[in-house]
Scaffold this motif. Structure first.
Motif, PDB file in Angstrom:
ATOM      1  N   LYS A 169      -3.498  10.188   0.571  1.00 12.71           N
ATOM      2  CA  LYS A 169      -3.702   9.322  -0.480  1.00 12.71           C
ATOM      3  C   LYS A 169      -3.262   7.998  -0.189  1.00 12.71           C
ATOM      4  O   LYS A 169      -1.979   7.725   0.152  1.00 12.71           O
ATOM      5  CB  LYS A 169      -3.234   9.835  -1.919  1.00 12.71           C
ATOM      6  CG  LYS A 169      -1.920  10.271  -2.132  1.00 12.71           C
ATOM      7  CD  LYS A 169      -1.770  10.612  -3.518  1.00 12.71           C
ATOM      8  CE  LYS A 169      -0.221  10.579  -3.918  1.00 12.71           C
ATOM      9  NZ  LYS A 169       0.055  11.142  -5.209  1.00 12.71           N
ATOM     10  N   MET A 170      -3.946   6.811  -0.367  1.00 15.90           N
ATOM     11  CA  MET A 170      -3.355   5.457  -0.094  1.00 15.90           C
ATOM     12  C   MET A 170      -3.887   4.841  -1.503  1.00 15.90           C
ATOM     13  O   MET A 170      -5.006   4.853  -2.000  1.00 15.90           O
ATOM     14  CB  MET A 170      -4.220   4.938   0.827  1.00 15.90           C
ATOM     15  CG  MET A 170      -3.700   5.507   2.070  1.00 15.90           C
ATOM     16  SD  MET A 170      -4.247   4.885   3.866  1.00 15.90           S
ATOM     17  CE  MET A 170      -5.149   3.287   3.512  1.00 15.90           C
ATOM     18  N   VAL A 218       0.850  -1.175   0.067  1.00 14.99           N
ATOM     19  CA  VAL A 218      -0.185   0.106   0.010  1.00 14.99           C
ATOM     20  C   VAL A 218       0.952   1.094  -0.092  1.00 14.99           C
ATOM     21  O   VAL A 218       1.959   1.382   0.809  1.00 14.99           O
ATOM     22  CB  VAL A 218      -1.116  -0.055   1.289  1.00 14.99           C
ATOM     23  CG1 VAL A 218      -1.558   1.444   1.176  1.00 14.99           C
ATOM     24  CG2 VAL A 218      -1.849  -1.164   1.269  1.00 14.99           C
ATOM     25  N   ARG A 219       0.657   2.059  -1.032  1.00 14.37           N
ATOM     26  CA  ARG A 219       1.554   3.215  -1.251  1.00 14.37           C
ATOM     27  C   ARG A 219       0.846   4.456  -0.303  1.00 14.37           C
ATOM     28  O   ARG A 219      -0.373   4.806  -0.599  1.00 14.37           O
ATOM     29  CB  ARG A 219       1.601   3.553  -2.496  1.00 14.37           C
ATOM     30  CG  ARG A 219       2.778   4.746  -2.765  1.00 14.37           C
ATOM     31  CD  ARG A 219       3.218   4.847  -4.364  1.00 14.37           C
ATOM     32  NE  ARG A 219       4.061   3.785  -4.456  1.00 14.37           N
ATOM     33  CZ  ARG A 219       4.136   3.150  -5.463  1.00 14.37           C
ATOM     34  NH1 ARG A 219       3.131   2.611  -5.976  1.00 14.37           N
ATOM     35  NH2 ARG A 219       5.347   2.332  -5.631  1.00 14.37           N
ATOM     36  N   ILE A 220       1.308   5.219   0.453  1.00 15.91           N
ATOM     37  CA  ILE A 220       0.783   6.214   1.393  1.00 15.91           C
ATOM     38  C   ILE A 220       1.441   7.578   1.169  1.00 15.91           C
ATOM     39  O   ILE A 220       2.702   7.696   1.126  1.00 15.91           O
ATOM     40  CB  ILE A 220       0.861   5.744   2.937  1.00 15.91           C
ATOM     41  CG1 ILE A 220       0.017   4.577   3.131  1.00 15.91           C
ATOM     42  CG2 ILE A 220       0.211   6.878   3.571  1.00 15.91           C
ATOM     43  CD1 ILE A 220       0.366   4.211   4.556  1.00 15.91           C
ATOM     44  N   GLY A 221       0.772   8.428   0.606  1.00 16.83           N
ATOM     45  CA  GLY A 221       1.479   9.782   0.357  1.00 16.83           C
ATOM     46  C   GLY A 221       0.454  10.944   0.699  1.00 16.83           C
ATOM     47  O   GLY A 221      -0.649  10.724   1.257  1.00 16.83           O
ATOM     48  N   ILE A 242       6.257   4.257   1.453  1.00 16.91           N
ATOM     49  CA  ILE A 242       6.229   5.961   1.770  1.00 16.91           C
ATOM     50  C   ILE A 242       7.368   6.900   1.027  1.00 16.91           C
ATOM     51  O   ILE A 242       8.513   6.554   1.050  1.00 16.91           O
ATOM     52  CB  ILE A 242       6.548   6.084   3.254  1.00 16.91           C
ATOM     53  CG1 ILE A 242       5.797   5.175   4.004  1.00 16.91           C
ATOM     54  CG2 ILE A 242       6.389   7.497   3.920  1.00 16.91           C
ATOM     55  CD1 ILE A 242       4.367   5.388   4.249  1.00 16.91           C
ATOM     56  N   PRO A 243       6.758   7.683   0.119  1.00 13.49           N
ATOM     57  CA  PRO A 243       7.793   8.451  -0.573  1.00 13.49           C
ATOM     58  C   PRO A 243       8.544   9.185   0.285  1.00 13.49           C
ATOM     59  O   PRO A 243       8.292   9.862   1.447  1.00 13.49           O
ATOM     60  CB  PRO A 243       6.774   9.301  -1.436  1.00 13.49           C
ATOM     61  CG  PRO A 243       5.496   8.750  -1.497  1.00 13.49           C
ATOM     62  CD  PRO A 243       5.409   7.864  -0.365  1.00 13.49           C
ATOM     63  N   LYS A 244       9.956   9.292   0.097  1.00  9.75           N
ATOM     64  CA  LYS A 244      10.881   9.779   1.081  1.00  9.75           C
ATOM     65  C   LYS A 244      10.421  11.306   1.016  1.00  9.75           C
ATOM     66  O   LYS A 244      10.629  11.904   2.214  1.00  9.75           O
ATOM     67  CB  LYS A 244      12.406   9.500   0.262  1.00  9.75           C
ATOM     68  CG  LYS A 244      12.610   8.215   0.338  1.00  9.75           C
ATOM     69  CD  LYS A 244      14.149   7.999  -0.254  1.00  9.75           C
ATOM     70  CE  LYS A 244      14.797   6.556  -0.049  1.00  9.75           C
ATOM     71  NZ  LYS A 244      15.885   6.284  -0.804  1.00  9.75           N
ATOM     72  N   GLU A 245      10.085  11.857   0.096  1.00  8.89           N
ATOM     73  CA  GLU A 245       9.735  13.338   0.118  1.00  8.89           C
ATOM     74  C   GLU A 245       8.774  13.732   1.415  1.00  8.89           C
ATOM     75  O   GLU A 245       8.562  14.834   1.903  1.00  8.89           O
ATOM     76  CB  GLU A 245       9.336  13.981  -1.194  1.00  8.89           C
ATOM     77  CG  GLU A 245       8.044  13.443  -1.767  1.00  8.89           C
ATOM     78  CD  GLU A 245       7.446  13.886  -2.838  1.00  8.89           C
ATOM     79  OE1 GLU A 245       7.429  15.297  -2.961  1.00  8.89           O
ATOM     80  OE2 GLU A 245       7.316  13.275  -3.856  1.00  8.89           O
ATOM     81  N   PHE A 246       7.818  12.686   1.643  1.00  3.82           N
ATOM     82  CA  PHE A 246       6.989  13.015   2.879  1.00  3.82           C
ATOM     83  C   PHE A 246       7.182  12.312   4.068  1.00  3.82           C
ATOM     84  O   PHE A 246       6.390  12.241   4.811  1.00  3.82           O
ATOM     85  CB  PHE A 246       5.509  12.116   2.282  1.00  3.82           C
ATOM     86  CG  PHE A 246       5.093  12.883   0.893  1.00  3.82           C
ATOM     87  CD1 PHE A 246       4.927  14.323   0.654  1.00  3.82           C
ATOM     88  CD2 PHE A 246       4.663  12.010  -0.252  1.00  3.82           C
ATOM     89  CE1 PHE A 246       4.420  14.915  -0.439  1.00  3.82           C
ATOM     90  CE2 PHE A 246       4.232  12.605  -1.146  1.00  3.82           C
ATOM     91  CZ  PHE A 246       4.045  13.985  -1.534  1.00  3.82           C
ATOM     92  N   ALA A 247       8.232  11.403   4.044  1.00  6.25           N
ATOM     93  CA  ALA A 247       8.421  10.618   5.192  1.00  6.25           C
ATOM     94  C   ALA A 247       8.425  11.450   6.703  1.00  6.25           C
ATOM     95  O   ALA A 247       8.292  11.097   7.418  1.00  6.25           O
ATOM     96  CB  ALA A 247       9.858   9.850   5.172  1.00  6.25           C
ATOM     97  N   ARG A 248       9.101  12.855   6.506  1.00  2.00           N
ATOM     98  CA  ARG A 248       9.056  13.509   7.827  1.00  2.00           C
ATOM     99  C   ARG A 248       7.652  13.870   8.299  1.00  2.00           C
ATOM    100  O   ARG A 248       7.671  14.077   9.466  1.00  2.00           O
ATOM    101  CB  ARG A 248      10.074  14.679   7.623  1.00  2.00           C
ATOM    102  CG  ARG A 248       9.610  15.624   6.663  1.00  2.00           C
ATOM    103  CD  ARG A 248      10.582  17.017   6.693  1.00  2.00           C
ATOM    104  NE  ARG A 248      10.222  17.765   5.448  1.00  2.00           N
ATOM    105  CZ  ARG A 248       9.567  18.797   5.539  1.00  2.00           C
ATOM    106  NH1 ARG A 248       9.340  19.445   6.522  1.00  2.00           N
ATOM    107  NH2 ARG A 248       9.235  19.689   4.559  1.00  2.00           N
TER     108      ARG A 248
END
Length: 115
Positions: A47-48, A32-35, A71-77
């Motif tokens: 968005k999932m 599951v990709r979460i962003g 988890i896209p690295k750009e949203f990790a924080r």
């Protein structure tokens, strides 16, 4: 390339069950990709997406309750510490997100801001 990162994502039992059901409905699905995307009156929404695509070098992999989350690295924080729940409110069922980094929610609860 699969890179595991100690990002803390919490799934309630209800959310994990629902995600497992979504993954089970697609034999090729693997994660599951979460962003986060720009949306709504407060600025952002979650968005999932169930995916069968391989892990990108631009994503961290987090495994929670037997579910692989991308988890896209750009949203990790912004997503570190996120809690995802699933439940019913009246006749509606949906995922609910509690994020320690969200600073404000819109009135309808569909979007949030980090500022």
């Amino acid at each position: 390339m699969s890179t595991f990162q100690p990002i803390r994502i919490h799934l309630t039992d209800q959310a994990a069950e629902r995600l497992k059901k979504f993954l089970g409905e697609n034999a090729l699905a693997c994660a599951v990709r979460i962003g986060v995307c720009r949306s709504g009156c407060a600025g952002y929404s979650y968005k999932m997406q169930v995916t069968q695509e391989p892990v990108s070098s631009e994503e961290w992999v987090v495994e929670v309750k037997g579910i692989r989350l991308l988890i896209p690295k750009e949203f990790a924080r912004w997503l570190d510490g996120l809690e995802i729940d699933y439940g019913r409110s009246g006749v509606n069922e949906s995922f609910r997100f509690r994020n320690p980094h969200a600073k404000a929610l819109c009135g309808c609860g569909e979007s949030f801001s980090f500022e």
